[in-house]
Design a protein around this motif. Structure first.
Motif, PDB file in Angstrom:
ATOM      1  N   PHE A   1      90.952 122.425  71.393  1.00 50.52           N
ATOM      2  CA  PHE A   1      90.228 121.208  71.758  1.00 50.52           C
ATOM      3  C   PHE A   1      88.851 121.527  72.323  1.00 50.52           C
ATOM      4  N   GLU A   2      87.913 120.586  72.126  1.00 48.79           N
ATOM      5  CA  GLU A   2      86.552 120.788  72.603  1.00 48.79           C
ATOM      6  C   GLU A   2      86.443 120.528  74.102  1.00 48.79           C
ATOM      7  N   ARG A   3      87.211 119.535  74.542  1.00 45.81           N
ATOM      8  CA  ARG A   3      87.110 119.137  75.944  1.00 45.81           C
ATOM      9  C   ARG A   3      88.508 118.994  76.524  1.00 45.81           C
ATOM     10  N   VAL A   4      88.641 119.322  77.796  1.00 46.39           N
ATOM     11  CA  VAL A   4      89.942 119.232  78.454  1.00 46.39           C
ATOM     12  C   VAL A   4      89.807 118.373  79.713  1.00 46.39           C
ATOM     13  N   VAL A   5      90.743 117.437  79.887  1.00 47.54           N
ATOM     14  CA  VAL A   5      90.782 116.601  81.082  1.00 47.54           C
ATOM     15  C   VAL A   5      92.072 116.931  81.826  1.00 47.54           C
ATOM     16  N   VAL A   6      91.944 117.263  83.115  1.00 47.54           N
ATOM     17  CA  VAL A   6      93.131 117.573  83.918  1.00 47.54           C
ATOM     18  C   VAL A   6      93.449 116.375  84.802  1.00 47.54           C
ATOM     19  N   ILE A   7      94.684 115.920  84.738  1.00 43.68           N
ATOM     20  CA  ILE A   7      95.109 114.765  85.532  1.00 43.68           C
ATOM     21  C   ILE A   7      96.222 115.189  86.474  1.00 43.68           C
ATOM     22  N   ASP A   8      96.128 114.711  87.711  1.00 42.06           N
ATOM     23  CA  ASP A   8      97.184 114.985  88.680  1.00 42.06           C
ATOM     24  C   ASP A   8      97.310 113.796  89.620  1.00 42.06           C
TER      25      ASP A   8
ATOM     26  N   PRO B   1      84.069 120.825  79.163  1.00 45.88           N
ATOM     27  CA  PRO B   1      84.257 121.538  77.913  1.00 45.88           C
ATOM     28  C   PRO B   1      85.323 122.622  78.112  1.00 45.88           C
ATOM     29  N   ALA B   2      86.180 122.805  77.108  1.00 45.67           N
ATOM     30  CA  ALA B   2      87.278 123.756  77.224  1.00 45.67           C
ATOM     31  C   ALA B   2      86.776 125.138  77.611  1.00 45.67           C
ATOM     32  N   LYS B   3      85.663 125.565  77.042  1.00 40.56           N
ATOM     33  CA  LYS B   3      85.130 126.913  77.269  1.00 40.56           C
ATOM     34  C   LYS B   3      84.830 127.169  78.738  1.00 40.56           C
TER      35      LYS B   3
ATOM     36  N   ASP C   1      88.172 128.563  83.455  1.00 43.83           N
ATOM     37  CA  ASP C   1      88.164 129.357  84.680  1.00 43.83           C
ATOM     38  C   ASP C   1      88.309 128.517  85.951  1.00 43.83           C
ATOM     39  N   ASP C   2      88.438 127.211  85.781  1.00 33.86           N
ATOM     40  CA  ASP C   2      88.453 126.320  86.940  1.00 33.86           C
ATOM     41  C   ASP C   2      89.769 126.446  87.699  1.00 33.86           C
ATOM     42  N   ARG C   3      89.706 126.735  89.015  1.00 28.69           N
ATOM     43  CA  ARG C   3      90.932 126.937  89.813  1.00 28.69           C
ATOM     44  C   ARG C   3      91.676 125.625  90.056  1.00 28.69           C
ATOM     45  N   ARG C   4      91.027 124.485  89.800  1.00 33.51           N
ATOM     46  CA  ARG C   4      91.708 123.206  90.019  1.00 33.51           C
ATOM     47  C   ARG C   4      92.892 123.035  89.051  1.00 33.51           C
ATOM     48  N   ILE C   5      92.847 123.761  87.928  1.00 34.71           N
ATOM     49  CA  ILE C   5      93.995 123.740  87.009  1.00 34.71           C
ATOM     50  C   ILE C   5      95.213 124.339  87.714  1.00 34.71           C
ATOM     51  N   ASP C   6      94.986 125.476  88.383  1.00 33.68           N
ATOM     52  CA  ASP C   6      96.080 126.130  89.101  1.00 33.68           C
ATOM     53  C   ASP C   6      96.643 125.203  90.175  1.00 33.68           C
TER      54      ASP C   6
ATOM     55  N   THR D   1      92.135 136.094  74.007  1.00 33.23           N
ATOM     56  CA  THR D   1      92.613 136.706  72.770  1.00 33.23           C
ATOM     57  C   THR D   1      91.545 136.478  71.712  1.00 33.23           C
ATOM     58  N   PRO D   2      91.629 137.181  70.576  1.00 30.94           N
ATOM     59  CA  PRO D   2      90.573 137.016  69.561  1.00 30.94           C
ATOM     60  C   PRO D   2      90.362 135.563  69.144  1.00 30.94           C
ATOM     61  N   ASP D   3      91.445 134.756  69.088  1.00 34.32           N
ATOM     62  CA  ASP D   3      91.238 133.389  68.585  1.00 34.32           C
ATOM     63  C   ASP D   3      91.611 132.325  69.606  1.00 34.32           C
ATOM     64  N   GLY D   4      91.582 132.634  70.901  1.00 36.12           N
ATOM     65  CA  GLY D   4      91.848 131.579  71.870  1.00 36.12           C
ATOM     66  C   GLY D   4      92.179 132.134  73.241  1.00 36.12           C
ATOM     67  N   TRP D   5      92.983 131.374  73.977  1.00 37.29           N
ATOM     68  CA  TRP D   5      93.322 131.742  75.331  1.00 37.29           C
ATOM     69  C   TRP D   5      94.824 131.815  75.521  1.00 37.29           C
ATOM     70  N   LEU D   6      95.235 132.683  76.431  1.00 35.80           N
ATOM     71  CA  LEU D   6      96.630 132.753  76.800  1.00 35.80           C
ATOM     72  C   LEU D   6      96.672 132.555  78.316  1.00 35.80           C
ATOM     73  N   LEU D   7      97.410 131.565  78.773  1.00 34.40           N
ATOM     74  CA  LEU D   7      97.525 131.354  80.214  1.00 34.40           C
ATOM     75  C   LEU D   7      98.933 131.743  80.651  1.00 34.40           C
ATOM     76  N   ARG D   8      99.006 132.753  81.538  1.00 31.84           N
ATOM     77  CA  ARG D   8     100.306 133.180  82.008  1.00 31.84           C
ATOM     78  C   ARG D   8     100.461 132.736  83.457  1.00 31.84           C
ATOM     79  N   ALA D   9     101.517 132.006  83.719  1.00 28.48           N
ATOM     80  CA  ALA D   9     101.674 131.422  85.053  1.00 28.48           C
ATOM     81  C   ALA D   9     102.609 132.258  85.902  1.00 28.48           C
ATOM     82  N   SER D  10     102.302 132.309  87.201  1.00 28.31           N
ATOM     83  CA  SER D  10     103.258 132.890  88.129  1.00 28.31           C
ATOM     84  C   SER D  10     103.253 132.053  89.402  1.00 28.31           C
TER      85      SER D  10
END
Lengths: 249, 326
Positions: A198-205, A214-216, A220-225, A237-246
């Motif tokens: 996606f081009e843009r991401v909206v985080v709702i809480d 913009p997704a790019k 890195d925004d810590r508000r996602i965490d 990764t070469p073609d995107g992102w991998l988010l690993r949660a702990s």
């Protein structure tokens, strides 16, 4: 091209606040992922934007018009909605379901039904009944029925959540790769897919927009965490992102 | 196409069987002679009594089939039936008043009118209650319908106990409540046929929107249907159809439930073919059931509703079992 905007939307039901003065402007073109933890209000937001649920307060504008002032037919032609869960009450055939989707338009493009049937590879399934279809086939039928009128705005509530990964990718591609003058807003549960496709991401809480961009740059925004109450490791990764949660410290 | 031909042939056949059946069995040859204009006693019996009754039974069956299809479509529940929303209770109450209270107009006129008014009033009451309760959806109306039906049933029982005496027998009321097609005069039959055709047209106007509603309320709204307004309108239309059926045939059980199912097996679930197919199935079933009612234990007549209930009960159980298994 058609933008859709929410202004001070609140939805309260049985004492619970589902949306809390949410404002958001979407479009008029592009692909937007909506993410957030369970109960954040994502599904409610999509239903209010579609006109399925009425807000307790606030308004929705489609283009320069109030959603409430549109006729039912105008609304159904402008906004396509893909539900999280769909089960028709009668065991209709694939062709009948696509036809019902097409019937909501009074000015359907010539050959639109055939085009949608072909695009979602349903030709050989046309006479099959819903109860005999696999999960992936059902998702394609639903996509064809909703997209056969090619609505300027598409609001999708993670229709692929229960599918295996290949079919999920197919659905996400179909939702994001529409005509360049179209708007797609998709509730996505898989964060890797959200930041990769996606081009843009909206985080709702808790019924509010807590981050939007913009997704790019948003990756890195810590508000996602904070929204998900976890710590993410972001792996490029070469073609995107991998988010690993702990959840540890 | 072949299905429609078969359905129409089956209806014609059941009408011939219906005309032949009775205390005094007749042959198809008698029927041909009577239709050709013969005026002997058997022919006059056929033309003036048997045939109007058989055709009236077919119309009542068609109306029940249409009503059942509309109600199952509105409530998206294959176990829904036309009498669910209190329309039967209302009709029965109206008919009880017509049978027990001496009124100025002739009973053959008052009974259908009051039965119709009762069915209509009960349905409006149900819609009104669910509106006041703020639940004008399928579930809200079903609950209100069950409650209204219970109250109306109690009222009817009270009226039967309070108003019947030696001159008005309870048995008359009971036989009406149990269902039975009265033999109409030809003009009344013409009226019934016209009502049946009007009901077919009325329900066909709902067909496309019933299909959309069948996608579920959320998708139906997304596809541009004003769901609550349509449900209220469709319930009203369905009640008109049921009221007409009840006014001319009393309370005939299970036909409204079974006909849409049989029709769905034959023509599929889309409502445009389903409604006329269900009407044809209903007409066939009631015509045959009425033939049985008239000829099984001569010279007595079994109430039509008992015949359909005895046949329909097992059908309903079968349906329930199939549904629970899936």
């Amino acid at each position: 091209m058609m933008s859709i905007a929410a202004k001070d939307l609140s939805v309260r039901r049985n004492g619970a606040t589902l949306l809390d003065g949410l404002s958001l402007s979407l479009g008029p073109i592009g692909s937007i992922a909506v993410i957030g933890p369970n109960g954040a209000g994502k599904s409610t937001l999509l239903k209010v934007l579609t006109g399925i649920d009425k807000p307790t307060a606030g308004s929705v504008h489609v283009g320069d018009r109030d959603l409430a002032s549109l006729s039912n037919a105008q609304r159904a032609n402008t906004i396509g909605y893909l539900p999280q869960y769909f089960e028709p009450h009668w065991d209709l055939s694939v062709a009948e379901l696509v036809r019902l989707g097409a019937d909501r338009s009074d000015r359907l493009a010539a050959g639109a039904i055939e085009a949608a049937t072909e695009k979602f590879e349903l030709m050989h399934l046309a006479r099959r009944r819903w109860s005999t279809l696999s999960g992936g086939e059902r998702a394609r039928v639903l996509l064809a029925a909703v997209l056969v009128v090619d609505p300027p705005v598409l609001l999708a509530d993670e229709p692929a959540a229960s599918l295996d990964i290949r079919h999920r990718l197919d659905v996400i591609r179909a939702l994001t790769l529409r005509r360049p003058d179209r708007l797609s807003v998709v509730v996505v549960h898989d964060l890797d897919l959200a930041f990769t496709f996606f081009e843009r991401v909206v985080v709702i809480d808790r019924g509010k927009v807590v981050a939007d961009g913009p997704a790019k740059s948003l990756i890195d925004d810590r508000r996602i965490d904070e929204a998900f109450s976890v710590r993410f490791d972001r792996l490029k990764t070469p073609d995107g992102w991998l988010l690993r949660a702990s959840t540890g410290p | 196409m072949r299905v429609w031909l078969l359905l129409i042939l089956a209806l014609l056949l059941s009408i011939v069987i219906g005309a032949a059946a009775g205390h005094d069995w007749m042959s198809p040859a008698d029927l041909v002679r009577a239709l050709a204009g013969d005026t002997d006693l058997r022919s006059r019996l056929l033309i003036d009594w048997r045939l109007p009754r058989v055709l009236a039974a077919a119309c009542v069956g068609a109306l029940l089939g249409l009503g059942g299809t509309v109600f199952q479509g509105v409530f998206r529940n294959p176990l829904a039936e036309p009498y669910l929303l209190g329309s039967a209770g209302g009709a029965a109450l109206g008919a009880t008043v017509a049978l027990l209270v001496p009124l100025a107009a002739p009973q053959s006129f008052v009974l259908p009118v009051l039965a119709f008014a009762g069915a209509w009033g009960a349905t409006m009451l149900v819609i009104g209650i669910s509106r006041v309760a703020g639940a004008v959806d399928a579930a809200g109306m079903l609950l209100a319908g069950v409650a209204v039906a219970a109250v109306l049933g109690a009222l009817r029982s009270f009226l039967m106990l309070a108003l019947s005496d030696e001159t008005v027998s309870l048995q008359i009321v009971l036989s009406w409540v149990l269902g039975g097609v009265q033999t109409p005069t030809w003009p009344i039959l013409g009226l019934l046929a016209a009502i049946s055709i009007a009901c077919l047209v009325l329900t066909l106007l709902l067909a496309g929107r019933l299909d959309v509603l069948g996608l579920g309320e959320t998708m139906a709204i997304a596809f541009g249907l004003n769901v609550n307004r349509f449900i209220a309108f469709a319930v009203l239309a369905g009640s008109v159809v049921v009221a007409a059926a009840v006014a001319f045939g009393g309370l005939v059980a299970f036909v409204g439930l079974a006909s849409p199912h049989i029709a769905r097996w034959l023509v599929g679930p889309l409502h445009r073919p389903l409604l006329p197919a269900s009407a044809l199935v209903g007409a066939i079933v009631v015509t045959l059931a009425d033939a049985i009612a008239r000829s099984a234990v001569p010279p007595a007549e079994i109430p039509l509703g008992l015949v359909t209930a005895v046949a329909g009960g097992p059908f309903f159980i079968l349906l329930l079992a199939r549904r629970l298994r899936t």
